[in-house]
Motif scaffolding. Sequence first.
Motif, PDB file in Angstrom:
ATOM      1  N   GLU A  24       0.831  -1.208   0.000  1.00  0.00           N
ATOM      2  CA  GLU A  24       0.000   0.000   0.000  1.00  0.00           C
ATOM      3  C   GLU A  24       0.864   1.256   0.000  1.00  0.00           C
ATOM      4  O   GLU A  24       0.560   2.243  -0.685  1.00  0.00           O
ATOM      5  CB  GLU A  24      -0.942   0.009   1.203  1.00  0.00           C
ATOM      6  N   TYR A  25       1.943   1.213   0.771  1.00  0.00           N
ATOM      7  CA  TYR A  25       2.861   2.356   0.808  1.00  0.00           C
ATOM      8  C   TYR A  25       3.397   2.663  -0.594  1.00  0.00           C
ATOM      9  O   TYR A  25       3.430   3.822  -1.020  1.00  0.00           O
ATOM     10  CB  TYR A  25       4.007   2.061   1.771  1.00  0.00           C
ATOM     11  N   ASN A  26       3.813   1.634  -1.322  1.00  0.00           N
ATOM     12  CA  ASN A  26       4.338   1.838  -2.677  1.00  0.00           C
ATOM     13  C   ASN A  26       3.275   2.412  -3.606  1.00  0.00           C
ATOM     14  O   ASN A  26       3.577   3.244  -4.471  1.00  0.00           O
ATOM     15  CB  ASN A  26       4.863   0.512  -3.236  1.00  0.00           C
ATOM     16  N   GLU A  27       2.038   1.962  -3.441  1.00  0.00           N
ATOM     17  CA  GLU A  27       0.950   2.486  -4.276  1.00  0.00           C
ATOM     18  C   GLU A  27       0.716   3.970  -4.000  1.00  0.00           C
ATOM     19  O   GLU A  27       0.500   4.770  -4.928  1.00  0.00           O
ATOM     20  CB  GLU A  27      -0.328   1.686  -4.019  1.00  0.00           C
ATOM     21  N   ILE A  28       0.752   4.327  -2.710  1.00  0.00           N
ATOM     22  CA  ILE A  28       0.514   5.727  -2.350  1.00  0.00           C
ATOM     23  C   ILE A  28       1.659   6.614  -2.835  1.00  0.00           C
ATOM     24  O   ILE A  28       1.432   7.697  -3.414  1.00  0.00           O
ATOM     25  CB  ILE A  28       0.351   5.872  -0.821  1.00  0.00           C
TER      26      ILE A  28
END
Length: 358
Positions: free
Chosen positions: A109-113
Motif C-alpha cells: 500500500e505504501y508503494n501504491e501511495i
Amino acid sequence: MAIKNNVKPDTVLKTFWKNNQRFADLFNTVLFDGNTILKPNDLKEADTDVSSIIKFNNHADTVQRILDVVRKTAYGVDFIIWSLENQEKIHYAMPLRHMIADSLIYLKEYNEITAKNRNEKNFDTSDEFLSGLQKSDRLHPVISLCIYYGKEDWDGPFNLVDMLIMPEYLKPLVSDYKMNLIQVRKSEDFCFENQDINNLFELIRSIYNKDYDTFQRMYKNKELSTELGLTLGSVVNSQSIIKQVLAITEKGSDPNMTDPFDEMLEEMKRKEGEKARLKGRLEGRREGRLEGRLEGKREGRLEGKLEGKLEGKLEGKIEGTINICKKFHVNQEETLRNLIEEFALSDDKAREYMNMYW
C-alpha cells in the motif's frame, strides 16, 4: 473408471474459507467474541500475492509471499485488510512469518501511495518528497488470523518476543508483534453461527481425541456436504474419504456422506487396533529380551562355576605332574612332551603351564 486423485489439501482449505459467510463468522467468533463486526456482504476479494522488491541503500532483493485467503472491507474511503493463513504443522517462526506477511501488505500500500503522489506531484514540503507520503496520508490496518489444524498441541511462540533471547529489563523496550491463532483441536469453547465450521471442527476434534461415538453421531444425524467431507479428508489425510467424495461428486448422486464416513470410522478403528497390536508386540519383545537376559545371566553364572571347577581340577593335575618331573630331575623338554601327550595340550598351552609352575 476410478477418478485420478490429485487433491491438494492446501487448495481445498483455501476454497473452503473463500466462502464469505464462513470467513466472516470465523473472524467474528475468534477475534470479536461472536459480535458481528464483519458482514459477508461487505467482504471483497483482495490480492493474495504480496510479493515485493525490498530496496535498502544500493541493495535490492525480491521477497515472495502468497497468502491463503485475503479479504477487504471498505467503509467509504477507508478499508481494512483481513488475512487468513492455514497451518498444518507447528512452525516455530510463525509470529515472524505473520509479521513479514503483514509488513509486505503495508509495503504494497505504501508503494501504491508513493507512486500516486510522485506521479501527481502531491508534495508540499521536502519532508513529504523524501518519504513519498503526504503528512495526512495513512496506511490501512491489516488483521491476520492463523488456523492450526495439527493433531499435537501448539507449543510454538505466539508473539515475536517469545522468539527472542534477552534479559527482562529489555522487554519493555522491544517492539512486539502478536500473532492471532486458533487451534482446531482446542476449539470446543467457540460457538460458530456457521454450521459448516462447527461441524468441521467438531469432526476433526473427535478424530484427534479418538471419540468415535461423537464422530458417528455427527455424520449419522446431520446432513453433511461433500465439500465438508473433502475438507475433512484433506485435514486428517484420509484418502478413503477423499476418493469416495470425488466418486459421489462425479456421479452427481445424492450427496450422502454416510458411506465415506462409515469407511473412515472403520479405518480409524483398524489403525487404532494395529497401533495397539504393535505396541503389544513391542512391549512383549522388551519383556522377552529382559527375561532372556536374566535367564542367560543365571545360566552363564552356573556354567561358569562348572567350567571353573573343571579348569581348576585340570590345572591342579598339570601342576602336580610338573612338580613330580622336577622332583625326579626330568628336564624341561621331556616334561613339556609329557604334558602335551597326557593332557592333549597344544605346544603353546603346555609352555604356558610350564612358565607358571616350573
